[in-house]
Design a protein around this motif. Structure first.
Motif, PDB file in Angstrom:
ATOM      1  N   GLY A 102       7.135  -0.219   1.133  1.00  0.00           N
ATOM      2  CA  GLY A 102       7.813   0.699   0.235  1.00  0.00           C
ATOM      3  C   GLY A 102       7.118   2.043   0.209  1.00  0.00           C
ATOM      4  N   VAL A 103       7.866   3.059  -0.183  1.00  0.00           N
ATOM      5  CA  VAL A 103       7.315   4.394  -0.454  1.00  0.00           C
ATOM      6  C   VAL A 103       7.508   4.611  -1.944  1.00  0.00           C
ATOM      7  N   THR A 104       6.467   5.033  -2.640  1.00  0.00           N
ATOM      8  CA  THR A 104       6.583   5.181  -4.085  1.00  0.00           C
ATOM      9  C   THR A 104       7.000   6.603  -4.461  1.00  0.00           C
ATOM     10  N   ALA A 105       7.663   6.735  -5.599  1.00  0.00           N
ATOM     11  CA  ALA A 105       8.036   8.050  -6.153  1.00  0.00           C
ATOM     12  C   ALA A 105       8.658   8.944  -5.087  1.00  0.00           C
ATOM     13  N   THR A 106       9.737   8.461  -4.482  1.00  0.00           N
ATOM     14  CA  THR A 106      10.324   9.159  -3.330  1.00  0.00           C
ATOM     15  C   THR A 106      11.155  10.376  -3.704  1.00  0.00           C
ATOM     16  N   GLY A 107      11.581  10.472  -4.946  1.00  0.00           N
ATOM     17  CA  GLY A 107      12.424  11.600  -5.336  1.00  0.00           C
ATOM     18  C   GLY A 107      13.855  11.163  -5.594  1.00  0.00           C
ATOM     19  N   PHE A 108      14.761  12.129  -5.640  1.00  0.00           N
ATOM     20  CA  PHE A 108      16.158  11.826  -5.929  1.00  0.00           C
ATOM     21  C   PHE A 108      16.780  11.022  -4.785  1.00  0.00           C
ATOM     22  N   SER A 109      17.990  10.556  -5.008  1.00  0.00           N
ATOM     23  CA  SER A 109      18.572   9.526  -4.162  1.00  0.00           C
ATOM     24  C   SER A 109      18.569   9.857  -2.671  1.00  0.00           C
ATOM     25  N   LEU A 110      19.088  11.039  -2.296  1.00  0.00           N
ATOM     26  CA  LEU A 110      19.162  11.373  -0.872  1.00  0.00           C
ATOM     27  C   LEU A 110      17.777  11.527  -0.262  1.00  0.00           C
ATOM     28  N   ASP A 111      16.906  12.295  -0.917  1.00  0.00           N
ATOM     29  CA  ASP A 111      15.544  12.469  -0.413  1.00  0.00           C
ATOM     30  C   ASP A 111      14.826  11.125  -0.313  1.00  0.00           C
ATOM     31  N   GLY A 112      14.995  10.307  -1.338  1.00  0.00           N
ATOM     32  CA  GLY A 112      14.342   9.002  -1.349  1.00  0.00           C
ATOM     33  C   GLY A 112      14.832   8.094  -0.247  1.00  0.00           C
ATOM     34  N   ALA A 113      16.134   8.134   0.002  1.00  0.00           N
ATOM     35  CA  ALA A 113      16.700   7.308   1.068  1.00  0.00           C
ATOM     36  C   ALA A 113      16.177   7.745   2.430  1.00  0.00           C
ATOM     37  N   VAL A 114      16.060   9.062   2.624  1.00  0.00           N
ATOM     38  CA  VAL A 114      15.555   9.586   3.898  1.00  0.00           C
ATOM     39  C   VAL A 114      14.083   9.226   4.080  1.00  0.00           C
ATOM     40  N   LYS A 115      13.262   9.477   3.057  1.00  0.00           N
ATOM     41  CA  LYS A 115      11.835   9.147   3.143  1.00  0.00           C
ATOM     42  C   LYS A 115      11.627   7.660   3.417  1.00  0.00           C
ATOM     43  N   SER A 116      12.354   6.828   2.683  1.00  0.00           N
ATOM     44  CA  SER A 116      12.205   5.383   2.861  1.00  0.00           C
ATOM     45  C   SER A 116      12.658   4.945   4.246  1.00  0.00           C
ATOM     46  N   SER A 117      13.746   5.521   4.722  1.00  0.00           N
ATOM     47  CA  SER A 117      14.262   5.160   6.045  1.00  0.00           C
ATOM     48  C   SER A 117      13.276   5.532   7.145  1.00  0.00           C
ATOM     49  N   LEU A 164       0.865  -1.184   0.000  1.00  0.00           N
ATOM     50  CA  LEU A 164       0.000   0.000   0.000  1.00  0.00           C
ATOM     51  C   LEU A 164       0.903   1.235   0.000  1.00  0.00           C
ATOM     52  N   LYS A 165       1.413   1.598  -1.166  1.00  0.00           N
ATOM     53  CA  LYS A 165       2.456   2.617  -1.251  1.00  0.00           C
ATOM     54  C   LYS A 165       1.909   4.001  -1.603  1.00  0.00           C
ATOM     55  N   ALA A 166       2.361   4.977  -0.839  1.00  0.00           N
ATOM     56  CA  ALA A 166       2.085   6.379  -1.152  1.00  0.00           C
ATOM     57  C   ALA A 166       3.424   7.097  -1.298  1.00  0.00           C
ATOM     58  N   SER A 167       3.416   8.278  -1.903  1.00  0.00           N
ATOM     59  CA  SER A 167       4.650   9.051  -2.022  1.00  0.00           C
ATOM     60  C   SER A 167       4.887   9.900  -0.783  1.00  0.00           C
TER      61      SER A 167
END
Length: 353
Positions: free
Chosen positions: A198-213, A172-175
Motif C-alpha cells: 500500500g501507499v499511505t496518504a495518497t491524496g484525492f481519488s485520481l491522484d491516489g489511484a495513479v500513485k497506488s497503481s 512498509l508504507k510511505a506517501s
C-alpha cells in the motif's frame, strides 16, 4: 511476457483468507465509519463485500470501539482487522471481541512488555498480527525513509521472534511512490514474511489511484506482494475497484469482464462516449458469475476490427452501425440504437456456455 514469478513467502491465515505462500493476492479496504456506529459500519462492510473486498480493517480509538467489534464481527461476512495505535490494551480488548487480525504500528506501540502481552493474547486466539510501519511515525534508524521503514520493521520482527511469534504480515508504507517501492523491495530481499502492499496518504481519488497503481504495479510486476490495500480519500468501494483493476491489468486476478475501448479521436464517426455510457453496469449484471471475459468497444476502422477480434465479444463502430464480433469472427451488423441490447444478448449466450 511470461507469467509473473512471485516471491516465496510464508502462509498467514486471516479468517478464511490465505495470505502468502502463492495464494491469490487478496484485496483489503478500511471502513470509513466510526466503529462505535455499529449499524453504519456493518452496512459499509456489506457494501465492501459486494464490491469484491476480502478483508476489512476498522479503526479502534477507545474501549467503546473495541467492545463494538464483537457485534460487528458477529454480523460480518468478511474477516475483521482491528487497527490499533498508542494503547496496547485496545489490542487485548479487540482480540477478546473476536477479531481475525490485529494491526500494530511499530512507531507507537513498541515497549517489549506491552508487545509481549499482545502476543500472548494473539497466541491464545490463534490469530495473526500485521506489523504496519508508516513513514509518518518512524522510530528506526537510517538516513532515508526506506531505510528507516525497513530497520523499524526488522527490529520489531526480532522482538516478536524473541517472543516465539511468527504469525505475521508486514507493511512498509510511505506517501511517496519511490520510497514505497524501495522500502518493499529492500525488505523482500531480507525476509519471507508475507507483504501487505500500500501507499499511505495518497491524496484525492485520481491522484491516489495513479500513485497506488504505479507503486503497487511495479512491486507486483516484480513478484512482490501478497495482499493489497489502495488508500483513497474516497468511498472505500472505489479503493476496491482500483485494486481489482491493478490486479487484473497484470493478469494476477480475474474479476468479471475486462473492457477494452478506444479513447476516440477525429476519425471516430460515432459518439462512442455516449453510446457506451451505462454499458458497464448493465454488462456486469448480465455477466455476473462469469470471470475473464473480454469485451471491446472500438470507434473506427484503424484498430477497431483488430481489437474487436482479440476480444470474446466486440463491437467495431462505423458511421451509422457497428460490426459485432464473437470469438474473433464477425457475426453481423447492428444499428447503434440496438447495439447495447444485442451485446447483452451475446454476453448472456456466452455465459451459458
Amino acid at each position: 511476457m511470461d507469467e509473473i514469478k512471485r516471491s516465496k513467502t510464508r502462509l498467514v491465515k486471516v479468517g478464511n483468507v490465505k495470505i502468502g505462500a502463492g495464494n491469490a493476492i487478496s484485496i483489503q479496504s478500511m471502513a470509513k465509519t466510526s466503529t462505535k456506529d455499529i449499524e453504519s459500519t456493518c452496512r459499509q462492510i456489506g457494501q465492501l463485500q459486494e464490491s469484491g473486498c476480502q478483508i476489512v480493517r476498522l479503526a479502534v480509538l477507545d474501549m467503546e470501539d473495541a467492545r463494538s467489534l464483537k457485534k460487528i464481527k458477529a454480523g460480518s461476512v468478511l474477516p475483521i482487522v482491528a487497527d490499533i495505535h498508542f494503547d496496547w490494551r485496545l489490542a487485548i480488548a479487540a482480540i477478546d471481541s473476536g477479531v481475525d487480525k490485529i494491526r500494530l504500528n511499530p512507531g507507537n506501540i513498541y515497549k517489549k512488555n506491552e508487545v509481549a502481552n499482545i502476543v500472548s493474547a494473539l497466541k491464545s486466539a490463534h490469530i495473526p498480527l500485521r506489523v504496519g510501519a508508516n513513514s509518518g511515525s518512524l522510530r528506526g534508524q537510517g538516513i532515508s525513509t526506506p531505510a528507516k521503514l525497513v530497520s523499524s520493521v526488522l527490529a520489531y520482527l526480532r522482538m516478536l521472534e524473541g517472543l516465539k511469534f511468527y504469525n505475521t504480515v508486514v507493511s512498509l508504507k510511505a506517501s511517496n511512490v519511490l520510497d514505497t517501492i524501495e522500502a518493499y523491495t529492500r525488505f523482500s530481499r531480507l525476509s519471507d514474511y508475507p507483504l501487505h502492499l500500500g501507499v499511505t496518504a495518497t491524496g484525492f481519488s485520481l491522484d491516489g489511484a495513479v500513485k497506488s497503481s504505479v507503486a503497487l504495479g511495479h512491486l507486483l510486476l516484480n513478484g512482490i506482494g501478497d495482499t493489497i490495500r489502495v488508500s483513497l480519500t474516497d468511498d472505500p468501494r472505489q479503493e476496491v475497484r482500483v485494486a481489482k483493476s491493478i490486479l487484473e491489468s497484470l493478469g494476477l486476478r480475474k474479476f468479471g469482464i475486462q473492457f477494452v475501448s478506444c479513447p476516440t479521436c477525429g476519425r471516430c464517426q460515432v459518439d462512442l462516449i455516449n453510446v457506451i455510457s451505462g454499458f458497464e453496469k448493465d454488462i456486469d449484471k448480465a455477466s455476473k458469475g462469469k470471470t475473464g471475459m473480454k469485451v471491446a468497444f472500438m470507434g473506427c476502422v484503424v484498430n477497431g476490427p483488430g481489437e474487436a477480434k482479440e476480444a470474446d465479444i466486440g463491437l467495431a463502430f462505423g458511421k451509422n452501425e457497428g460490426l459485432l464480433f464473437y470469438k474473433g469472427k464477425p457475426v453481423k451488423k447492428v444499428s447503434i440504437k440496438d447495439s447495447k441490447k444485442e451485446l447483452i444478448r451475446q454476453i448472456k449466450k456466452l455465459k451459458e456456455r
